[in-house]
Motif scaffolding. Structure first.
Motif, PDB file in Angstrom:
ATOM      1  N   CYS A   1       0.856  -1.189   0.000  1.00  0.00           N
ATOM      2  CA  CYS A   1       0.000   0.000   0.000  1.00  0.00           C
ATOM      3  C   CYS A   1       0.892   1.238   0.000  1.00  0.00           C
ATOM      4  O   CYS A   1       1.764   1.380   0.858  1.00  0.00           O
ATOM      5  CB  CYS A   1      -0.908   0.008   1.233  1.00  0.00           C
TER       6      CYS A   1
ATOM      7  N   VAL B   1       1.163   5.253   0.404  1.00  0.00           N
ATOM      8  CA  VAL B   1       0.484   6.427   0.953  1.00  0.00           C
ATOM      9  C   VAL B   1       1.089   7.659   0.292  1.00  0.00           C
ATOM     10  O   VAL B   1       2.274   7.963   0.489  1.00  0.00           O
ATOM     11  CB  VAL B   1       0.625   6.504   2.487  1.00  0.00           C
TER      12      VAL B   1
ATOM     13  N   GLU C   1      -3.643  10.066   0.038  1.00  0.00           N
ATOM     14  CA  GLU C   1      -4.342   9.002  -0.688  1.00  0.00           C
ATOM     15  C   GLU C   1      -3.608   7.672  -0.517  1.00  0.00           C
ATOM     16  O   GLU C   1      -2.374   7.615  -0.544  1.00  0.00           O
ATOM     17  CB  GLU C   1      -4.418   9.349  -2.177  1.00  0.00           C
ATOM     18  N   GLU C   2      -4.378   6.618  -0.350  1.00  0.00           N
ATOM     19  CA  GLU C   2      -3.801   5.284  -0.180  1.00  0.00           C
ATOM     20  C   GLU C   2      -4.069   4.460  -1.435  1.00  0.00           C
ATOM     21  O   GLU C   2      -5.215   4.375  -1.894  1.00  0.00           O
ATOM     22  CB  GLU C   2      -4.397   4.605   1.058  1.00  0.00           C
TER      23      GLU C   2
ATOM     24  N   GLU D   1      -1.919   6.971  12.487  1.00  0.00           N
ATOM     25  CA  GLU D   1      -3.264   6.660  12.022  1.00  0.00           C
ATOM     26  C   GLU D   1      -3.270   6.233  10.555  1.00  0.00           C
ATOM     27  O   GLU D   1      -4.078   5.398  10.133  1.00  0.00           O
ATOM     28  CB  GLU D   1      -4.212   7.840  12.232  1.00  0.00           C
ATOM     29  N   LYS D   2      -2.341   6.797   9.763  1.00  0.00           N
ATOM     30  CA  LYS D   2      -2.227   6.401   8.363  1.00  0.00           C
ATOM     31  C   LYS D   2      -1.690   4.970   8.232  1.00  0.00           C
ATOM     32  O   LYS D   2      -2.073   4.220   7.329  1.00  0.00           O
ATOM     33  CB  LYS D   2      -1.321   7.379   7.598  1.00  0.00           C
TER      34      LYS D   2
ATOM     35  N   TYR E   1      -2.228   2.494  10.344  1.00  0.00           N
ATOM     36  CA  TYR E   1      -3.306   1.550  10.640  1.00  0.00           C
ATOM     37  C   TYR E   1      -4.384   1.558   9.550  1.00  0.00           C
ATOM     38  O   TYR E   1      -5.023   0.537   9.294  1.00  0.00           O
ATOM     39  CB  TYR E   1      -3.910   1.846  12.008  1.00  0.00           C
ATOM     40  N   SER E   2      -4.568   2.702   8.904  1.00  0.00           N
ATOM     41  CA  SER E   2      -5.503   2.774   7.795  1.00  0.00           C
ATOM     42  C   SER E   2      -4.994   1.938   6.623  1.00  0.00           C
ATOM     43  O   SER E   2      -5.747   1.180   6.001  1.00  0.00           O
ATOM     44  CB  SER E   2      -5.696   4.227   7.359  1.00  0.00           C
ATOM     45  N   ALA E   3      -3.681   2.057   6.336  1.00  0.00           N
ATOM     46  CA  ALA E   3      -3.082   1.267   5.259  1.00  0.00           C
ATOM     47  C   ALA E   3      -3.143  -0.224   5.589  1.00  0.00           C
ATOM     48  O   ALA E   3      -3.396  -1.059   4.711  1.00  0.00           O
ATOM     49  CB  ALA E   3      -1.629   1.697   5.041  1.00  0.00           C
TER      50      ALA E   3
ATOM     51  N   SER F   1      -5.424  -1.720   7.337  1.00  0.00           N
ATOM     52  CA  SER F   1      -6.802  -2.169   7.130  1.00  0.00           C
ATOM     53  C   SER F   1      -7.094  -2.411   5.655  1.00  0.00           C
ATOM     54  O   SER F   1      -7.694  -3.426   5.281  1.00  0.00           O
ATOM     55  CB  SER F   1      -7.772  -1.127   7.695  1.00  0.00           C
ATOM     56  N   PHE F   2      -6.650  -1.475   4.798  1.00  0.00           N
ATOM     57  CA  PHE F   2      -6.854  -1.637   3.354  1.00  0.00           C
ATOM     58  C   PHE F   2      -6.130  -2.877   2.844  1.00  0.00           C
ATOM     59  O   PHE F   2      -6.673  -3.653   2.048  1.00  0.00           O
ATOM     60  CB  PHE F   2      -6.351  -0.400   2.605  1.00  0.00           C
TER      61      PHE F   2
ATOM     62  N   SER G   1      -7.845  -6.207   3.764  1.00  0.00           N
ATOM     63  CA  SER G   1      -8.991  -6.501   2.895  1.00  0.00           C
ATOM     64  C   SER G   1      -8.538  -6.995   1.527  1.00  0.00           C
ATOM     65  O   SER G   1      -9.096  -7.949   0.978  1.00  0.00           O
ATOM     66  CB  SER G   1      -9.864  -5.251   2.731  1.00  0.00           C
TER      67      SER G   1
END
Length: 221
Positions: free
Chosen positions: A132, A134, A139-140, A178-179, A181-183, A185-186, A189
């Motif tokens: 991923c 960033v 934007e990821e 926070e970015k 952990y967001s990456a 999560s993406f 998935s």
């Protein structure tokens, strides 16, 4: 956000115990597995197999970056191979980059996994890797191209088990927590898509092998 097209080919090399070509879009890596086999005395481990990974770039000689990749790949493979079943032996994995258009590390990890499956080495499960990127804008981008990686603030690679546990992680660059952990999560998935692709490829390979076996039995009868 979605992955680029995935493709793989197994058993493409003749002089090894298992092999695979794995592609993420235009990024392509070939992995060959040798072993379990004899191990050099100075590398022998009494209670488990010795895992060795050799990374070969498309051009030129390996350098410090390639050595770092080898260590990541070795640690990842050791986490999924049941090494205790083959003590005092060696499992050697050689990776050859055919083309790099981004997401090279996850492509290498996935190539290793499919090649090990082709070899029949006992494993705890799959490892499904995804990158991923960033961007500076925040934007990821999942499964980034080389151009997208070069313009990114950070590129993260995660390897997940088929139980969605993190097996390996690697990051180049700096981003806020926070970015990260967001990456993650993406990527988690997206890794499910890789897992589904593994299963589909394995089913197709098994179906083909069964078909060939049936045809051979028909000829014999």
């Amino acid at each position: 956000m979605s992955l680029r097209s995935l493709s793989c080919e197994q058993s493409l090399l003749a002089r090894c115990d298992g092999s695979a070509r794995f592609k993420h879009g235009e990024t392509s890596v070939v992995a060959a597995v040798y072993g379990p086999g004899d191990v050099k005395p100075n590398k022998e481990i009494i209670n488990k197999a010795t895992i060795e990974v050799t990374f070969k770039p498309k051009t030129g000689l390996p350098g410090c970056a390639e050595t770092a990749l080898e260590k990541i790949l070795q640690d990842t493979c050791e986490a999924v191979i049941l090494t205790s079943l083959h003590p005092r032996s060696s499992i050697s994995i050689i990776l050859q980059v055919e083309h790099d258009d981004g997401s090279l590390l996850p492509c290498c990890i996935n190539a290793c996994c499919v090649a090990l499956m082709d070899t029949g080495v006992p494993m705890r499960g799959f490892v499904c890797a995804v990158a991923c990127a960033v961007q500076q804008s925040g934007e990821e981008i999942i499964d980034p191209t080389l151009e997208q990686e070069q313009s990114a603030a950070a590129v993260l690679t995660f390897g997940f088990s088929n139980e969605s546990e993190i097996i390996t992680s690697h990051m180049i660059g700096q981003i806020a927590q926070e970015k990260f952990y967001s990456a993650l999560s993406f990527a988690s998935s997206a890794a499910k898509t890789v897992s589904d692709f593994y299963r589909s490829s394995a089913e197709k390979k098994l179906s083909k092998e069964l078909h060939v076996k049936e045809r051979v039995n028909e000829v014999k009868s």
